[in-house]
Design a protein around this motif. Structure first.
Motif: not given
Length: 129
Positions: A29-30, A34, A55, A72, A74, A78-79, A96
């Protein structure tokens, strides 16, 4: 295979609190902006909140501002969406989504639905006494 899986939905009383989670697998996810979206019965899907790749930027729908918080982690890929003081009108399926970052867009948070590449299957939230 890239996948987003939401969890944490359910029944919550007005004025209570609930935290939704969205875990990614198959990608990290980084590299992504999101967001959370929601769709109430009989209504179109709408943006709830978004968080930028690092973020530092967040945006919220006016209807949830000062009540919901997006974050978030990372390291956990997960968010989250912390829902405080939920109201019956927050009842919806919450999704999401992840939008792959590119340098041309800079660091930004947005809720442009068509730009998001990956979506979860949704988790239902019902706000009721």
């Amino acid at each position: 295979q890239p996948q987003l899986v939401e969890s944490g939905g359910g029944l919550v009383q007005p004025g209570g609190s609930l935290t939704l989670s969205c875990a990614a697998s198959g990608f990290t996810l980084n590299h992504y902006t999101l967001a959370w979206f929601r769709q109430a019965p009989g209504k179109e899907r709408e943006g709830v909140s978004s968080i930028s790749r690092r973020g530092g930027h967040t945006v919220y729908a006016d209807s949830v501002k000062d009540r919901f918080t997006i974050s978030r982690d990372d390291a956990k890929n997960t968010v989250y969406l912390q829902m405080n003081d939920p109201k019956p009108e927050d009842t919806a399926v919450y999704y999401c989504a992840a939008d792959e970052w590119n340098q041309g867009n800079g660091e930004r948070a947005h809720m442009t639905m068509g730009a998001y590449d990956y979506w979860g299957q949704g988790t239902p939230v019902t706000v009721s006494p």
